[in-house]
Every structure is written in structure tokens, then in C-alpha cells.
Design a protein around this motif. Structure first.
Motif, mmCIF file in Angstrom:
data_model
loop_
_atom_site.group_PDB
_atom_site.id
_atom_site.type_symbol
_atom_site.label_atom_id
_atom_site.label_comp_id
_atom_site.label_asym_id
_atom_site.label_seq_id
_atom_site.Cartn_x
_atom_site.Cartn_y
_atom_site.Cartn_z
ATOM 1 N N ALA A 1 10.136 63.784 103.082
ATOM 2 C CA ALA A 1 9.561 64.995 103.651
ATOM 3 C C ALA A 1 8.601 64.657 104.782
ATOM 4 C CB ALA A 1 8.835 65.779 102.562
ATOM 5 N N HIS A 2 8.516 65.560 105.740
ATOM 6 C CA HIS A 2 7.585 65.424 106.858
ATOM 7 C C HIS A 2 6.968 66.780 107.137
ATOM 8 C CE1 HIS A 2 8.936 61.345 107.759
ATOM 9 N NE2 HIS A 2 10.161 61.786 107.587
ATOM 10 N N GLY A 3 5.932 66.785 107.962
ATOM 11 C CA GLY A 3 5.340 68.045 108.375
ATOM 12 C C GLY A 3 6.230 68.762 109.377
ATOM 13 N N GLY A 4 5.834 69.994 109.716
ATOM 14 C CA GLY A 4 6.521 70.728 110.755
ATOM 15 C C GLY A 4 7.791 71.442 110.340
ATOM 16 N N ARG A 5 8.002 71.654 109.044
ATOM 17 C CA ARG A 5 9.252 72.265 108.585
ATOM 18 C C ARG A 5 9.091 73.786 108.545
ATOM 19 N NH1 ARG A 5 9.810 69.281 103.144
ATOM 20 N NH2 ARG A 5 11.879 70.210 103.030
ATOM 21 N N LEU A 6 8.901 74.381 109.720
ATOM 22 C CA LEU A 6 8.598 75.801 109.805
ATOM 23 C C LEU A 6 9.776 76.677 109.414
ATOM 24 C CD1 LEU A 6 6.347 76.297 112.949
ATOM 25 C CD2 LEU A 6 5.777 76.678 110.558
ATOM 26 N N GLN A 7 10.989 76.276 109.760
ATOM 27 C CA GLN A 7 12.145 77.091 109.411
ATOM 28 C C GLN A 7 12.223 77.289 107.900
ATOM 29 O OE1 GLN A 7 13.099 78.525 112.583
ATOM 30 N NE2 GLN A 7 15.015 78.499 111.474
ATOM 31 N N GLU A 8 12.042 76.209 107.164
ATOM 32 C CA GLU A 8 12.119 76.292 105.710
ATOM 33 C C GLU A 8 10.950 77.089 105.148
ATOM 34 O OE1 GLU A 8 12.760 73.373 101.833
ATOM 35 O OE2 GLU A 8 12.878 72.565 103.872
ATOM 36 N N ALA A 9 9.757 76.877 105.697
ATOM 37 C CA ALA A 9 8.591 77.625 105.229
ATOM 38 C C ALA A 9 8.763 79.116 105.477
ATOM 39 C CB ALA A 9 7.336 77.111 105.923
ATOM 40 N N ALA A 10 9.275 79.468 106.655
ATOM 41 C CA ALA A 10 9.476 80.878 106.984
ATOM 42 C C ALA A 10 10.438 81.542 106.009
ATOM 43 C CB ALA A 10 9.993 81.005 108.419
ATOM 44 N N ALA A 11 11.506 80.830 105.664
ATOM 45 C CA ALA A 11 12.479 81.398 104.733
ATOM 46 C C ALA A 11 11.901 81.533 103.331
ATOM 47 C CB ALA A 11 13.737 80.526 104.714
ATOM 48 N N VAL B 1 -0.245 76.437 98.569
ATOM 49 C CA VAL B 1 0.502 77.674 98.366
ATOM 50 C C VAL B 1 -0.285 78.876 98.890
ATOM 51 C CG1 VAL B 1 1.438 79.242 96.620
ATOM 52 C CG2 VAL B 1 1.836 76.778 96.428
ATOM 53 N N GLN B 2 -1.577 78.916 98.607
ATOM 54 C CA GLN B 2 -2.390 80.041 99.028
ATOM 55 C C GLN B 2 -2.453 80.143 100.556
ATOM 56 O OE1 GLN B 2 -6.083 80.267 96.918
ATOM 57 N NE2 GLN B 2 -6.821 82.072 98.036
ATOM 58 N N LEU B 3 -2.609 79.003 101.223
ATOM 59 C CA LEU B 3 -2.627 79.011 102.676
ATOM 60 C C LEU B 3 -1.251 79.367 103.242
ATOM 61 C CD1 LEU B 3 -4.804 75.848 103.394
ATOM 62 C CD2 LEU B 3 -5.478 78.240 103.679
ATOM 63 N N ALA B 4 -0.203 78.828 102.643
ATOM 64 C CA ALA B 4 1.150 79.131 103.122
ATOM 65 C C ALA B 4 1.465 80.612 102.959
ATOM 66 C CB ALA B 4 2.171 78.284 102.373
ATOM 67 N N GLY B 5 0.945 81.218 101.914
ATOM 68 C CA GLY B 5 1.146 82.644 101.726
ATOM 69 C C GLY B 5 0.534 83.474 102.830
ATOM 70 N N GLY C 1 10.454 75.650 94.987
ATOM 71 C CA GLY C 1 11.362 74.627 95.488
ATOM 72 C C GLY C 1 10.864 73.991 96.755
ATOM 73 N N PHE C 2 10.263 74.801 97.630
ATOM 74 C CA PHE C 2 9.730 74.246 98.873
ATOM 75 C C PHE C 2 8.523 73.371 98.596
ATOM 76 C CE2 PHE C 2 7.248 74.779 102.899
ATOM 77 C CZ PHE C 2 8.083 73.996 103.661
ATOM 78 N N VAL C 3 7.661 73.792 97.673
ATOM 79 C CA VAL C 3 6.512 72.966 97.298
ATOM 80 C C VAL C 3 6.984 71.614 96.807
ATOM 81 C CG1 VAL C 3 4.614 72.722 95.682
ATOM 82 C CG2 VAL C 3 4.995 74.916 96.784
ATOM 83 N N ILE D 1 7.860 84.900 105.908
ATOM 84 C CA ILE D 1 6.989 85.109 107.066
ATOM 85 C C ILE D 1 7.735 84.605 108.297
ATOM 86 C CG2 ILE D 1 4.790 84.510 108.150
ATOM 87 C CD1 ILE D 1 3.664 84.059 105.330
ATOM 88 N N ALA D 2 7.817 85.448 109.319
ATOM 89 C CA ALA D 2 8.559 85.077 110.517
ATOM 90 C C ALA D 2 8.017 83.773 111.120
ATOM 91 C CB ALA D 2 8.478 86.200 111.553
ATOM 92 N N ARG D 3 8.902 82.964 111.649
ATOM 93 C CA ARG D 3 8.525 81.662 112.192
ATOM 94 C C ARG D 3 7.414 81.785 113.234
ATOM 95 N NH1 ARG D 3 9.586 77.456 115.747
ATOM 96 N NH2 ARG D 3 10.267 75.498 114.786
ATOM 97 N N ALA D 4 7.484 82.819 114.070
ATOM 98 C CA ALA D 4 6.503 82.985 115.141
ATOM 99 C C ALA D 4 5.114 83.324 114.613
ATOM 100 C CB ALA D 4 6.970 84.076 116.100
ATOM 101 N N ASP D 5 5.015 83.713 113.356
ATOM 102 C CA ASP D 5 3.730 84.145 112.795
ATOM 103 C C ASP D 5 2.994 83.033 112.048
ATOM 104 O OD1 ASP D 5 4.145 86.690 113.782
ATOM 105 O OD2 ASP D 5 5.137 87.394 111.967
ATOM 106 N N TRP D 6 3.512 81.813 112.103
ATOM 107 C CA TRP D 6 2.886 80.707 111.382
ATOM 108 C C TRP D 6 1.864 79.977 112.258
ATOM 109 C CZ3 TRP D 6 3.474 78.923 106.368
ATOM 110 C CH2 TRP D 6 4.424 79.583 105.592
#
Length: 349
Positions: free
Chosen positions: A18-28, A309-313, A4-6, A32-37
């Protein structure tokens, strides 16, 4: 879990672009914790202007126009007329409402908010394929100019990095202005190469240049931008936007950043070197950029979604585009981040 995020990352889908910088959604999505991205999705300078403590008075009083911001901006851009706005996005959304139904031409892919805003304003929007390179593209745009009322160009283009010459741009401006048309040039990524800017050509009839402190200065959260145009159009835009478009703290920070010439000179040199390093790194790992600028590299690859996806993982967020399948990589902020990206690229299947 990630699909869904992809899907929502593809430009133009959903209720909002959509825009870049959506760390909250990526973390969920990826657990992966937001601070670890490592966020490479925005094209924002990761080593932005160092903001000092803001005077308390900036928080306690309504913003005022005669605080030095306009003077600092006029000097920085080398123009004679401008209007501060809440990021160039505020102007992008307001400009379509300052003229009647118009035929609007713009490049695709490019910053998608331009097309969305003009369509929302009831205008006819035509996209021009920006993937063929400047030499082949210029004649196509040239053919459109005489049948258009508004031409919108991002210089350098986001995400392709394409840029037209001053001579070409000013010829298009002249032809549009003769019929009451506009040339709108979005220079959000221009600060690294100010010699290519049209800012010093403003004001001229039919010419609008949009600038922002979000990318080069790394002050995206301050939401500070400028419109460079003729005074009568700026007056109409001011009335449309209303009073106090910028907060007092944002105005104070922007004024200091625009006056810091030493930081600007050092940062331009550092970003040029970092942009080349990023391009070289991607090329070594089989992802040669098809375009970009000092602040980002753009990679076209049929495997773009799988790579994303691989990098986001691994907690590395890039900007994914569907058409064409591609990724935009921003700059890592320190040596540890550079090494992390290189390890991730080495492990791509």
C-alpha cells in the motif's frame, strides 16, 4: 463500507504494498467525490514546481541522453556520476538483481518497497526496529554491518524522520565495501536539507544514493529519479533497465526544474516553515508528532485507525500504519486546506 479500505492501507497486505495517494479508492469507499478530498497521505510537496508547456518535440521524438538532463542533475546533486531512472522505485526493484544471494539489513518501519524487492530477489532480509531513536539505534545497526552484505537506509526515514550522521554512514560504507558489500541510501525526502545528503560523496565503492523529483519538486507523476553510484555499477544497472527509461517530456520537465535555483531556495524556506506549522497544529490538538521532516509529520497513537476513519469520513486522507499504530500527515496546500484540517482535528473525539 470502509473496513476493507482500512485493511488494505496497512503496509504489506494484499497483492501489492500500500502507498499514499489512493484517492480513487477512498472516494469510492467513503462516497465522497474525488475532487472534494484533501489528500495529506503522500508527503508530496502540494505546491510543486510550476510546469510550463512542454515542447511538442518532446512528444514526437525518442528520448536522447544528450539533452542536458544528466548535466543539470550532476550540478544539482554535486556528484560525478549518476543514472536517470523512472523514479527511484525503478532502481529499488532492479538493484537486488545485480548481485547474488545476500544478507540485507534495513530499518522497520521504513519505505516497505525496499524489503519487498530484496525478498523477491531471493535475498535474506533482516529488519531493525527503528523506533528507539538514533542514539540507541546506531549501535544495533553497527552490530549488523559486519554480518550483512547490504545495508539499506532511508534518510530521513519514512515515516519516522530518523537520520544518521555522515560520519556514521561513511564508516558503514567503508566496512561494507571492504567485503564487496553495498550501502544504499534512499534520499527521497532529502531535498529540503541538501546539507545532510551523501550525494557529494558519490561515487565511492559500495555506495549508492537514490534521489527523486517526486517529493520536494512535487513531480511524482513524471516518474523521474536518479541513482548516484560508481560508473561500472551504473552501467550494469543501465543494461538491466534497458533503453528509454524516461519519457522525453519527463526529461525536459526534470531538466528545467533542476536548473531553477530561485524556486528551489524559496521552496526550501517555505517547506521548513510549513513543516513546523503542521507539527505545531497537531500538537495543539493532542497529536504531537513522534518524528517526521519538513514534508510530513508522523504521529504514533493507539487510536490511529479510528482517527484515520474519522478524518476520511470528512474527506481528509492521511497515511495509516499498523505497526506501530500511527498516522503520517502531509502538508496542506493552501490556507483553506490548513483551516479545514484544523476544524477536523478540533472535532476528533
Amino acid at each position: 463500507m470502509t473496513q476493507g479500505f482500512v485493511d488494505s492501507c496497512h503496509s504489506g497486505e494484499g497483492d501489492a504494498l500500500a502507498h499514499g495517494g489512493r484517492l480513487q479508492e477512498a472516494a469510492a469507499r467513503f462516497g465522497i467525490a474525488r475532487a472534494d478530498w484533501l489528500d495529506l497521505s503522500t508527503g508530496i510537496n502540494p505546491s510543486g514546481w510550476p510546469v510550463p508547456p512542454v515542447p511538442a518535440s518532446s512528444w514526437q521524438r525518442l528520448p536522447e541522453d544528450n539533452d542536458g538532463l544528466e548535466t543539470a542533475a550532476l550540478d544539482y546533486y554535486g556528484c560525478d556520476a549518476l543514472l536517470p531512472v523512472a523514479g527511484s522505485q525503478a532502481a529499488i526493484q532492479a538493484l537486488p538483481w545485480l548481485r547474488g544471494p545476500s544478507r540485507v539489513a534495513l530499518l522497520a518501519p521504513a519505505y516497505a518497497e525496499h524489503a519487498a524487492a530484496w525478498r523477491a530477489g531471493g535475498h535474506q532480509v533482516t529488519g531493525v526496529d527503528a523506533l528507539c531513536g538514533r542514539q540507541a539505534l546506531a549501535p544495533r545497526v553497527d552490530e549488523l554491518v559486519d554480518g550483512s552484505d547490504v545495508l539499506i537506509l532511508v534518510q530521513p526515514n519514512n515515516p519516522t524522520g530518523l537520520r544518521f550522521s555522515h560520519e556514521q554512514l561513511l564508516d558503514w560504507r567503508r566496512r561494507l565495501a571492504e567485503r564487496g558489500g553495498w550501502l544504499i541510501v534512499d534520499e527521497a525526502f532529502m531535498d529540503v536539507t541538501p546539507e545532510h545528503s551523501l550525494a557529494a560523496c558519490c561515487p565511492q565503492p559500495g555506495l549508492m544514493v537514490l534521489r527523486s523529483l517526486g517529493k520536494f519538486f512535487g513531480l511524482a507523476g513524471a516518474r523521474v529519479g536518479f541513482v548516484l553510484a560508481e560508473p561500472d555499477l551504473l552501467a550494469r544497472l543501465r543494461r538491466r533497465l534497458g533503453p528509454w527509461t524516461l519519457t522525453g517530456p519527463a526529461r525536459w520537465v526534470a531538466t528545467q526544474a533542476l536548473c531553477d535555483q530561485d524556486w528551489q531556495l524559496q521552496t526550501r524556506a517555505a517547506l521548513v516553515a510549513a513543516g513546523q506549522r503542521l507539527s505545531d497544529l497537531l500538537s495543539r490538538h493532542g497529536l504531537p508528532p513522534a518524528g517526521g521532516c519538513a514534508l510530513f509529520s508522523w504521529v504514533c497513537d493507539d487510536r490511529a485507525e479510528a482517527i484515520w476513519v474519522q478524518l476520511a469520513g470528512q474527506g481528509i486522507l492521511t497515511r495509516l500504519f499498523r505497526e506501530p499504530p500511527s498516522l503520517r500527515f502531509g502538508l496542506p496546500g493552501d490556507e483553506q486546506a490548513w483551516q479545514r484540517l484544523e476544524r477536523a482535528l478540533r472535532g476528533l473525539g
